[in-house]
Design a protein around this motif. Sequence first.
Motif, PDB file in Angstrom:
ATOM      1  N   ILE A 299       0.990  -1.239   0.076  1.00 45.38           N
ATOM      2  CA  ILE A 299       0.094   0.092  -0.038  1.00 45.38           C
ATOM      3  C   ILE A 299       0.734   1.262  -0.065  1.00 45.38           C
ATOM      4  O   ILE A 299       0.498   2.169  -0.677  1.00 45.38           O
ATOM      5  N   ALA A 300       1.847   1.165   0.964  1.00 46.67           N
ATOM      6  CA  ALA A 300       2.941   2.543   1.001  1.00 46.67           C
ATOM      7  C   ALA A 300       3.587   2.781  -0.468  1.00 46.67           C
ATOM      8  O   ALA A 300       3.536   3.754  -0.966  1.00 46.67           O
ATOM      9  N   ILE A 301       4.099   1.550  -1.057  1.00 44.92           N
ATOM     10  CA  ILE A 301       4.595   1.631  -2.319  1.00 44.92           C
ATOM     11  C   ILE A 301       3.748   2.388  -3.481  1.00 44.92           C
ATOM     12  O   ILE A 301       4.155   3.170  -4.205  1.00 44.92           O
ATOM     13  N   ALA A 302       2.479   1.891  -3.419  1.00 42.30           N
ATOM     14  CA  ALA A 302       1.472   2.333  -4.249  1.00 42.30           C
ATOM     15  C   ALA A 302       1.025   3.680  -4.353  1.00 42.30           C
ATOM     16  O   ALA A 302       1.063   4.421  -5.114  1.00 42.30           O
ATOM     17  N   ALA A 303       1.055   4.206  -2.932  1.00 38.27           N
ATOM     18  CA  ALA A 303       0.851   5.540  -2.703  1.00 38.27           C
ATOM     19  C   ALA A 303       2.124   6.370  -3.040  1.00 38.27           C
ATOM     20  O   ALA A 303       1.925   7.512  -3.778  1.00 38.27           O
ATOM     21  N   VAL A 304       3.344   6.056  -2.767  1.00 33.26           N
ATOM     22  CA  VAL A 304       4.253   6.654  -3.167  1.00 33.26           C
ATOM     23  C   VAL A 304       4.554   7.074  -4.975  1.00 33.26           C
ATOM     24  O   VAL A 304       4.925   7.773  -5.162  1.00 33.26           O
ATOM     25  N   VAL A 305       4.429   5.617  -5.494  1.00 29.62           N
ATOM     26  CA  VAL A 305       4.390   5.775  -6.871  1.00 29.62           C
ATOM     27  C   VAL A 305       3.286   6.751  -7.275  1.00 29.62           C
ATOM     28  O   VAL A 305       3.499   7.476  -8.538  1.00 29.62           O
ATOM     29  N   ALA A 306       2.086   6.847  -6.813  1.00 31.86           N
ATOM     30  CA  ALA A 306       1.124   7.639  -7.125  1.00 31.86           C
ATOM     31  C   ALA A 306       1.384   8.986  -7.080  1.00 31.86           C
ATOM     32  O   ALA A 306       1.411   9.935  -8.108  1.00 31.86           O
ATOM     33  N   VAL A 307       1.905   9.253  -6.094  1.00 32.37           N
ATOM     34  CA  VAL A 307       2.168  10.866  -5.656  1.00 32.37           C
ATOM     35  C   VAL A 307       3.301  11.121  -6.535  1.00 32.37           C
ATOM     36  O   VAL A 307       3.449  12.345  -7.180  1.00 32.37           O
ATOM     37  N   GLY A 308       4.435  10.350  -6.934  1.00 34.62           N
ATOM     38  CA  GLY A 308       5.684  10.518  -7.627  1.00 34.62           C
ATOM     39  C   GLY A 308       5.250  10.715  -8.971  1.00 34.62           C
ATOM     40  O   GLY A 308       5.843  11.608  -9.852  1.00 34.62           O
ATOM     41  N   ALA A 309       4.221  10.046  -9.537  1.00 37.73           N
ATOM     42  CA  ALA A 309       3.950   9.960 -11.086  1.00 37.73           C
ATOM     43  C   ALA A 309       3.392  11.236 -11.477  1.00 37.73           C
ATOM     44  O   ALA A 309       3.373  11.798 -12.266  1.00 37.73           O
ATOM     45  N   TYR A 310       2.626  11.980 -10.169  1.00 38.06           N
ATOM     46  CA  TYR A 310       2.115  13.357 -10.377  1.00 38.06           C
ATOM     47  C   TYR A 310       2.861  14.198 -10.114  1.00 38.06           C
ATOM     48  O   TYR A 310       3.121  15.421 -10.785  1.00 38.06           O
ATOM     49  N   ALA A 311       4.127  14.074  -9.301  1.00 43.10           N
ATOM     50  CA  ALA A 311       5.102  15.153  -9.153  1.00 43.10           C
ATOM     51  C   ALA A 311       6.275  15.232 -10.074  1.00 43.10           C
ATOM     52  O   ALA A 311       6.984  16.290 -10.141  1.00 43.10           O
ATOM     53  N   THR A 312       6.429  14.093 -10.914  1.00 41.15           N
ATOM     54  CA  THR A 312       7.532  14.337 -11.655  1.00 41.15           C
ATOM     55  C   THR A 312       7.070  14.655 -12.986  1.00 41.15           C
ATOM     56  O   THR A 312       5.838  14.406 -13.473  1.00 41.15           O
ATOM     57  N   PRO A 313       7.850  15.242 -14.075  1.00 44.33           N
ATOM     58  CA  PRO A 313       7.677  15.793 -15.267  1.00 44.33           C
ATOM     59  C   PRO A 313       7.310  14.661 -16.131  1.00 44.33           C
ATOM     60  O   PRO A 313       6.355  14.451 -16.858  1.00 44.33           O
ATOM     61  N   TRP A 314       8.129  13.290 -16.004  1.00 45.65           N
ATOM     62  CA  TRP A 314       7.676  12.116 -16.627  1.00 45.65           C
ATOM     63  C   TRP A 314       6.126  11.706 -16.330  1.00 45.65           C
ATOM     64  O   TRP A 314       5.289  11.346 -17.013  1.00 45.65           O
ATOM     65  N   GLY A 315       5.718  11.969 -15.001  1.00 46.91           N
ATOM     66  CA  GLY A 315       4.504  11.456 -14.538  1.00 46.91           C
ATOM     67  C   GLY A 315       3.516  12.550 -15.104  1.00 46.91           C
ATOM     68  O   GLY A 315       2.226  11.941 -15.590  1.00 46.91           O
ATOM     69  N   ARG A 316       3.611  13.733 -15.219  1.00 49.88           N
ATOM     70  CA  ARG A 316       3.119  14.734 -15.608  1.00 49.88           C
ATOM     71  C   ARG A 316       2.693  14.600 -16.954  1.00 49.88           C
ATOM     72  O   ARG A 316       1.450  14.897 -17.689  1.00 49.88           O
ATOM     73  N   ALA A 317       3.584  14.270 -18.014  1.00 49.68           N
ATOM     74  CA  ALA A 317       3.627  13.842 -19.177  1.00 49.68           C
ATOM     75  C   ALA A 317       2.583  12.713 -19.511  1.00 49.68           C
ATOM     76  O   ALA A 317       1.660  12.898 -20.282  1.00 49.68           O
ATOM     77  N   LEU A 318       2.630  11.756 -18.733  1.00 48.08           N
ATOM     78  CA  LEU A 318       1.675  10.633 -18.903  1.00 48.08           C
ATOM     79  C   LEU A 318       0.123  10.764 -18.490  1.00 48.08           C
ATOM     80  O   LEU A 318      -0.777  10.397 -18.996  1.00 48.08           O
ATOM     81  N   THR A 319       0.018  11.839 -17.424  1.00 48.99           N
ATOM     82  CA  THR A 319      -1.291  12.029 -16.968  1.00 48.99           C
ATOM     83  C   THR A 319      -1.860  12.936 -17.889  1.00 48.99           C
ATOM     84  O   THR A 319      -3.060  13.489 -17.732  1.00 48.99           O
ATOM     85  N   GLY A 320      -1.184  13.593 -19.047  1.00 48.16           N
ATOM     86  CA  GLY A 320      -2.219  14.301 -19.965  1.00 48.16           C
ATOM     87  C   GLY A 320      -2.007  15.717 -19.901  1.00 48.16           C
ATOM     88  O   GLY A 320      -2.794  16.313 -20.385  1.00 48.16           O
ATOM     89  N   ALA A 321      -0.842  16.501 -19.027  1.00 43.70           N
ATOM     90  CA  ALA A 321      -0.852  17.757 -19.036  1.00 43.70           C
ATOM     91  C   ALA A 321      -0.669  18.427 -20.227  1.00 43.70           C
ATOM     92  O   ALA A 321       0.228  17.751 -21.175  1.00 43.70           O
ATOM     93  N   SER A 322      -1.224  19.481 -20.639  1.00 43.24           N
ATOM     94  CA  SER A 322      -0.860  20.044 -22.219  1.00 43.24           C
ATOM     95  C   SER A 322       0.252  20.727 -22.123  1.00 43.24           C
ATOM     96  O   SER A 322       0.297  21.767 -21.649  1.00 43.24           O
ATOM     97  N   ALA A 323       1.315  20.246 -22.752  1.00 43.67           N
ATOM     98  CA  ALA A 323       2.640  20.808 -22.829  1.00 43.67           C
ATOM     99  C   ALA A 323       3.311  20.251 -23.988  1.00 43.67           C
ATOM    100  O   ALA A 323       3.331  19.305 -24.109  1.00 43.67           O
TER     101      ALA A 323
END
Length: 325
Positions: free
Chosen positions: A28-52
């Motif tokens: 559970i902790a790893i899943a939470a860390v990965v979710a937060v990191g995916a949003y916080a990192t440039p790579w994660g933001r690219a995958l979540t669809g931020a328009s840039a």
Amino acid sequence: MSIESDVIVDRRRLRRKLTFWRVASVLIAIAAVVAVGAYATPWGRALTGASAIQRVNIEGLIRNDQNRVEALERLGKSNAPAVIVHINSPGGTTAGSEQLYDALMRLKAKKPMVVVVDGLCASGGYIAALASDHIIAQQTALVGSIGVLFQYPNFTDLLKTVGVKVEEVKSSPLKAAPNGFEPTSPEARAALDALVKDSYAWFRGLVQTRRGMDNGQLEKVADGRVFTGRQAVDLKLIDQLGDEKAAIAWLVAEKKITPDLPVRDFKLSPRFGDMTFLRTAASVTFDALGLSSIARQVEQTGIVRAADRLGLDGMLALWQPAPSN
């Protein structure tokens, strides 16, 4: 059953429950860390669809890299409006450069793409740049080095000096030739020459087709030299002098990209160990759960080595200046 036996059974049950909940807590902790990191990192933001506009960096020696190919495929499927590819590379293997060129060509078919030469775009680096319909370079950048090299050491004289002879049994004279342990035979040299010439013809044809050159123009640039950005414009190796701002202006003017869009880095090798935030958080999580040995392993495997020993096999499309004395 004795009281002592009952105690042992209860302890075992308690231990199994504790192990289950400890493992569940870690997951559970790893899943939470990965979710937060995916949003916080440039790579994660690219995958979540931020328009840039996505910035792809190609640096150093180029060799086959399936992770990079898969990353570019993900980028092609994203909602990124455009891509700017920055190249600063002396080249690498011909096969690796061809692989990167093909991946960028597929990306260009899905996204508006422009290449910016940051400092050096030679040999295999230039092969990659040819995937773009528009290449921009700074005035003092180095571009070109259209050619192919097959280079190998020969230890024949050294082996004679130390009194060592390498024996071999092979199916035919050209098997494993050249091997560096004996003088290169005329037949082996002729075979290598044919390989180099064939790859060179492919490289020349690619330049001529992608840059729209006639035979006379091609002959001026295909002798292995590098050219400055200023020279490369006149020779049709590039299209424009400038930097990333010029690339954005071209995308806006020619590809109708919305002005003032942010430009964000797109990670070509988004590995868990490369994300400092995720690595640190995971280490703290493991340590808090009493798994200090795993925490140490996470920290150690995340350390970036000072020197990456990169093996380059096969023919090279590579430029390097002569060493100074």
